[in-house]
Enzyme design. Structure first.
Site, mmCIF file in Angstrom:
data_model
loop_
_atom_site.group_PDB
_atom_site.id
_atom_site.type_symbol
_atom_site.label_atom_id
_atom_site.label_comp_id
_atom_site.label_asym_id
_atom_site.label_seq_id
_atom_site.Cartn_x
_atom_site.Cartn_y
_atom_site.Cartn_z
ATOM 1 N N TYR A 14 0.913 -1.146 -0.126
ATOM 2 C CA TYR A 14 -0.094 0.014 0.156
ATOM 3 C C TYR A 14 0.893 1.212 -0.059
ATOM 4 O O TYR A 14 0.859 2.376 -0.652
ATOM 5 C CB TYR A 14 -1.009 -0.134 1.207
ATOM 6 C CG TYR A 14 -1.804 1.351 1.369
ATOM 7 C CD1 TYR A 14 -3.079 0.987 0.573
ATOM 8 C CD2 TYR A 14 -1.634 2.271 2.083
ATOM 9 C CE1 TYR A 14 -4.075 2.003 0.683
ATOM 10 C CE2 TYR A 14 -2.457 3.249 2.032
ATOM 11 C CZ TYR A 14 -3.586 3.102 1.581
ATOM 12 O OH TYR A 14 -4.517 4.472 1.474
ATOM 13 N N LYS A 57 1.157 4.368 -2.989
ATOM 14 C CA LYS A 57 0.906 5.481 -2.862
ATOM 15 C C LYS A 57 2.173 6.762 -2.956
ATOM 16 O O LYS A 57 2.186 7.685 -3.293
ATOM 17 C CB LYS A 57 0.407 5.954 -1.242
ATOM 18 C CG LYS A 57 -0.991 5.271 -0.948
ATOM 19 C CD LYS A 57 -2.156 5.575 -2.057
ATOM 20 C CE LYS A 57 -3.369 5.195 -1.574
ATOM 21 N NZ LYS A 57 -4.488 5.617 -2.421
HETATM 22 C C1 BGC Z 1 -5.360 4.208 5.010
HETATM 23 C C2 BGC Z 1 -6.008 4.025 6.300
HETATM 24 C C3 BGC Z 1 -5.132 4.618 7.469
HETATM 25 C C4 BGC Z 1 -4.823 5.970 7.026
HETATM 26 C C5 BGC Z 1 -3.901 6.754 8.295
HETATM 27 C C6 BGC Z 1 -4.912 5.585 4.869
HETATM 28 O O1 BGC Z 1 -4.309 5.807 3.826
HETATM 29 O O2 BGC Z 1 -5.977 3.698 4.007
HETATM 30 O O3 BGC Z 1 -6.295 2.524 6.582
HETATM 31 O O4 BGC Z 1 -6.033 4.675 8.717
HETATM 32 O O5 BGC Z 1 -4.067 5.908 5.864
HETATM 33 O O6 BGC Z 1 -2.754 5.695 8.533
#
Ligand code: BGC
Length: 286
Positions: A184, A188
């Site tokens: 993830y 990003k």
């Molecule tokens: C995530 C969340 C998380 C947040 C802060 C977001 O990009 O999808 O799951 O709570 O970031 O950590």
């Protein structure tokens, strides 16, 4: 049309189009992953600001229709469309449908995103690929299709002083490393430099490309972080502003970023996180 430096001997005066209330009147927007969470909040906010919206979803048509209904109640047109943003043919079909229904696109909000969390030594290739495919490749495919149309059509002054606006939904995890979420965070981080590189490339065409980087927003993707008092209290240790974000917090920012009121803003990540990226631990330490 490319705006060359020599065309601009005198600075061009740019007037924001639209009253503050219906600041996106006459504009056509596509919001991906708009059936729930942040995408839903953004789609409704853009609709309330006067834009007609394609509500993209990959599953849960009923939820997408509910969003369509909310936008129509606000007086704008809306249409649900099922497409997986990581599937090139499905995305092309969605843009064709948008052009048949609305004629063009003025605003793309690249919101669709997923998490598939795992410790790095247990993360499967499928978990890695699924997240990169949707969160990064999906954004690329949609951006490419939107830019083709922005370049073809150019600026239509009575609609907007830009030829098109793209908003990538990123995350504070384009900055903050996140153990157990390497796929993830990589997606990003990738969105951040993809967004900036494309912004640099298309600025001469008066196309603006920006990101919103939300922190903890109350949505289904992170319900484990807020749905018990204990979890919420732990989360608040990371949020100096001491409240969780709501989807409207992001929706309002998206309206501004899509509007001519932010016409000189391109290639930036707007962080919407209640201070999560301010290293809260340093408030009392260091
Ligand atoms: C995530 C969340 C998380 C947040 C802060 C977001 O990009 O999808 O799951 O709570 O970031 O950590």
């Amino acid at each position: 049309m490319k705006f060359k430096k020599k065309d601009n001997k005198l600075p061009e005066v740019v007037m924001p189009v639209g009253s503050l209330e219906k600041v996106l009147a006459g504009q056509k927007a596509l919001v991906t992953g708009a059936n729930s969470g942040i995408g839903k909040g953004i789609a409704v906010a853009l609709g309330q600001a006067g834009a007609d919206i394609i509500v993209n979803y990959v599953s849960d048509e009923k939820a997408a229709q509910d969003v369509v209904g909310k936008i129509k109640d606000a007086g704008s047109k809306a249409l649900g469309y099922q497409a997986d943003v990581s599937n090139e043919d499905e995305v092309k079909g969605m843009f064709q449908k948008m052009y048949r229904e609305f004629g063009t696109i003025d605003i793309l909000v690249n919101n669709a995103g997923i998490q598939k969390d795992a410790p790095i030594d247990e993360m499967t290739l499928d978990q890695w690929k699924a997240v990169i495919n949707v969160n990064l490749t999906g954004q690329f495919i949609c951006i490419r299709e939107a830019i083709k149309e922005f370049k073809r059509r150019g600026v239509v002054k009575k609609v907007s002083c830009a030829a098109g606006k793209i908003i990538c939904i990123s995350s504070v995890h384009e900055i903050i490393p996140w153990a157990g979420h390497a796929n993830y965070a990589a997606s990003k981080g990738g969105v951040m430099l993809m967004m900036k590189s494309i912004a640099q490339e298309v600025a001469p065409f008066r196309i603006r490309v920006n990101s919103i980087a939300p922190g903890a927003i109350r949505t289904p993707i992170n319900n484990k972080a807020w749905d018990t008092q204990e979890a919420y209290d732990r989360l608040m240790e990371l949020v100096p502003y001491n409240r969780i974000g709501e989807v409207d917090d992001v929706g309002r920012v998206a309206v501004w970023l899509a509007s001519d009121h932010s016409d000189y803003v391109t290639g930036t990540s707007l962080i919407v996180d209640g201070g999560m990226t301010l290293y809260p631990g340093f408030a009392t330490g260091g």
